[in-house]
Design a protein around this motif. Sequence first.
Motif, PDB file in Angstrom:
ATOM      1  N   VAL A 190       0.857  -1.190   0.000  1.00 14.13           N
ATOM      2  CA  VAL A 190       0.000   0.000   0.000  1.00 14.13           C
ATOM      3  C   VAL A 190       0.888   1.233   0.000  1.00 14.13           C
ATOM      4  N   CYS A 191       0.370   2.299  -0.584  1.00 13.92           N
ATOM      5  CA  CYS A 191       1.054   3.596  -0.584  1.00 13.92           C
ATOM      6  C   CYS A 191       0.094   4.648  -0.045  1.00 13.92           C
ATOM      7  N   ARG A 192       0.619   5.541   0.745  1.00 10.71           N
ATOM      8  CA  ARG A 192      -0.182   6.647   1.266  1.00 10.71           C
ATOM      9  C   ARG A 192       0.403   7.955   0.758  1.00 10.71           C
ATOM     10  N   ASP A 193      -0.446   8.759   0.149  1.00 13.60           N
ATOM     11  CA  ASP A 193      -0.017  10.051  -0.381  1.00 13.60           C
ATOM     12  C   ASP A 193       0.120  11.040   0.783  1.00 13.60           C
ATOM     13  N   VAL A 194       1.345  11.468   1.068  1.00  8.77           N
ATOM     14  CA  VAL A 194       1.605  12.378   2.191  1.00  8.77           C
ATOM     15  C   VAL A 194       2.147  13.716   1.686  1.00  8.77           C
ATOM     16  N   THR A 195       1.863  14.038   0.430  1.00 14.51           N
ATOM     17  CA  THR A 195       2.403  15.276  -0.142  1.00 14.51           C
ATOM     18  C   THR A 195       2.007  16.491   0.675  1.00 14.51           C
ATOM     19  N   ASP A 196       0.725  16.591   1.016  1.00 15.33           N
ATOM     20  CA  ASP A 196       0.255  17.756   1.760  1.00 15.33           C
ATOM     21  C   ASP A 196       0.947  17.864   3.114  1.00 15.33           C
ATOM     22  N   GLN A 197       1.085  16.715   3.795  1.00 13.68           N
ATOM     23  CA  GLN A 197       1.732  16.737   5.105  1.00 13.68           C
ATOM     24  C   GLN A 197       3.196  17.153   4.985  1.00 13.68           C
ATOM     25  N   VAL A 198       3.878  16.604   3.955  1.00  8.17           N
ATOM     26  CA  VAL A 198       5.294  16.941   3.770  1.00  8.17           C
ATOM     27  C   VAL A 198       5.456  18.424   3.449  1.00  8.17           C
ATOM     28  N   LEU A 199       4.589  18.920   2.552  1.00  2.00           N
ATOM     29  CA  LEU A 199       4.678  20.335   2.196  1.00  2.00           C
ATOM     30  C   LEU A 199       4.362  21.225   3.391  1.00  2.00           C
ATOM     31  N   ARG A 200       3.349  20.808   4.176  1.00  4.78           N
ATOM     32  CA  ARG A 200       3.030  21.592   5.367  1.00  4.78           C
ATOM     33  C   ARG A 200       4.190  21.580   6.358  1.00  4.78           C
ATOM     34  N   SER A 201       4.810  20.401   6.515  1.00  2.00           N
ATOM     35  CA  SER A 201       5.951  20.311   7.428  1.00  2.00           C
ATOM     36  C   SER A 201       7.109  21.159   6.930  1.00  2.00           C
ATOM     37  N   ALA A 202       7.353  21.110   5.607  1.00  2.00           N
ATOM     38  CA  ALA A 202       8.428  21.921   5.040  1.00  2.00           C
ATOM     39  C   ALA A 202       8.127  23.403   5.206  1.00  2.00           C
ATOM     40  N   GLU A 203       6.868  23.780   4.961  1.00  2.23           N
ATOM     41  CA  GLU A 203       6.484  25.177   5.116  1.00  2.23           C
ATOM     42  C   GLU A 203       6.612  25.606   6.573  1.00  2.23           C
ATOM     43  N   LEU A 204       6.203  24.704   7.491  1.00  2.91           N
ATOM     44  CA  LEU A 204       6.328  25.018   8.913  1.00  2.91           C
ATOM     45  C   LEU A 204       7.791  25.187   9.291  1.00  2.91           C
ATOM     46  N   ALA A 205       8.650  24.308   8.746  1.00  2.00           N
ATOM     47  CA  ALA A 205      10.076  24.435   9.026  1.00  2.00           C
ATOM     48  C   ALA A 205      10.618  25.749   8.480  1.00  2.00           C
TER      49      ALA A 205
END
Length: 582
Positions: free
Chosen positions: A226-241
Motif C-alpha cells: 500500500v502507498c499513502r499520499d503524504v504530499t500535503d503533510q510533507v509540504l506543510r511540514s516543510a512550510e512550517l520548518a
Amino acid sequence: MDHPLAAASLPFTDPVGADPAGPAALVAAYPGPALRLADGLSIAEANAEAEEMLENDPRWFSDLQSWLSASSVAPGLRSVPIESARGIMIVEWAGVPLADGGFLLLGRDDTLERQLRHTLTESRRRYKDLVEVSSDFAWETGPDGTFVFVTHKGALGYDTDSLIGLDPRRLALEEWGDLPLPFDTHRPVDQSELWLKSADGTPACVVASALPLFGAQGEWLGARGVCRDVTDQVLRSAELARVRNRERLLAHIVHTLRDRLDAAEALTVAAAETARALSADGCRIYRAGEEGGLVLVAEFGAALPDSECAGGAQLAPMLDRIAASDGVVMDQIGELLLVGARTEHRQALNGTVLVWRADDSEPWDEEDRHLLSGVADHIGIAHAHLAYQERLRRLSERDGLTGLFNRRTFFERLEEALERTDSGPSALLYVDLDNFKAVNDLHGHQQGDTVLKAIGTLLSSGVRPGDLPGRLGGDEFVLWLGRADEAQARRVAERLLKGMAGLAHLSASPEKPLGLSIGIAVHVPGRGETVRELTDRSDAAMYAAKKSGKGHYALAPAHQPATQPANQPTATQPITLVETAP
C-alpha cells in the motif's frame, strides 16, 4: 404449541425398523440430531438430541415440514436456526426420501462454520471498504515488475486502467538505477518515503509499505503493498520548518535592532545580519531624506561593482519601483540579482532595504521574499527610532529659539575641534548684540525673540562643514570657523556686520539701532591653548570692540604659551583694538 410427537396417536410403523442397518437404527446411532418422518411428515422416530431441540424450540420443525412438502424427490439440504440453551444454533438438515413415502432427516451443527465463514466474509468486506475509502492505494506487481492490481479508484490522479501493466519506475521522479523500489522489493519494506510523478506532472510524496511474493520454488513473483499520499503533510511540514527558520532569523535581526541603543548603529548591524540571513553578497539600507529622495545610511558586504549600477543609472529606477511598490521587487542588473522592499512606519514610506547576489548564485525564492518583507517591517521601525533619536538629539543640542548649538553642545564640539592638531589655524568669533535690551523694554520679549531668531539665521547662513554657530545665552552668540585664518575671519565678521543692515527695522528706535560687537580670536594648533583660554581671548576682544563704540569687530592678540614654572601666574596680556570697521 404441542410437541410434534404428541400428534402421533397411532404407534409408529417401521417396516424396516427391525433392520439393524435401517432408518430406525440410523436415527438412533446418528451422532447429531436425527428424525424419521412418516408418509404424512409426522415424526416417526427422533433420537435424544433431536428431542431436546424440539423441547427447547419446536418452531423449526414446521419449517422443515414446509420445506419437504414443497421439495422434489431429492430435497437436498436445509439450514434452520434453532434456539438452544447455548443460544441460537444453526443446524443444517439433509433430507433423504424413504421407500414408504417418509423422510430421513439428519442434522449437523453448522454454527461454528457459519460464524467462521461470516467472520471471514466480513473481514474481507471490511478490508475492501477500508481500502476503498482510505487515502491509501493498494497495489500488486507481477513477475515482470509491472502493476497487475491497483485499487479501483486509481492513484496519484491516474485511473486503474492507466496503471495496470505500467512499470512503476516510470513514475519515479529520480533516477533510481538498480536500487530497489517498494514495487519490486525482495524484502519487506515498512514506511519507505519516495517521490513520484502525479498524472498532472506535479511531484507527489508517498509512504510505501510492501511485502515480496515468492513461489513454491523460491522464485520472485512480484510484490504487494500500500502507498499513502503524504504530499500535503510533507509540504506543510516543510512550510512550517521554513516559517520557523524565518521567524528565528527575523527574531535574531529584531533583537539586534532592539539591543542597540543607537539607532544608526543598529541599522549598520541589521544590514550585516540581513545579508547573512539571506545568504546575500551585500545589503544596503536607505532612508527617506527630509527633502525627498533616498539616503544611504547603512551598507554591508561586497560593494556594488563599479558600473552603471554603482553610478545609479540603473539602480535609481529600481529604488523608485521599490519605494512605489507595496511588496518585494526583484530585478537583475548586470551580473547581480537584486531584491528590495520598502520600509514604512505608520503606513508612510521612510526608506528601502536592498540585497543582492551574483547571478550564478541561487535565485531569490518565495522564502527569501517573505524574510526580506519581515525584515523591512522592522527596519521601518528602526528608521522611525532613528528619526526620533535625531529629534531628541537636536532638542538636546540645539537652542530651542534660534536652532543654533546650545552652550553645552557648542563647547563640547569646540573641545573636539581643538584636539585635532592636524588642521591649520581656525578662528572663534564672540558676538554680542548691541542695544538689544531696548528692544525688550520698548517692544516686549516677543519682538526680542524675533530679533534673536534673525541673528540665528544670520550666523548659520553661509556656514561650512566644520563651522559651529552657537548661542551661549541671552544676546551672546559664538561662531567657530574651522580651517580659517585671520583674513577669512575678518571677512566673515564684515559680512555679519553688513547683514545687520537688513535687521534695522527690528531696532527699538533710530537712536538705539541694533548692531553687533564681535571679538575675533585666531587659534593655532599645537600651542596648548584651552577652550577656556580661547573663549576668554575672543570675549575680551568683543568687549574691546563694544567699548570703541559698538557695531565693530576687534582682533585679539595671539595666544602666548605659558613658560613660567608651575604654580606661578602668567602675566595677562592687554587687549589691543587691532581693527574696527563701521
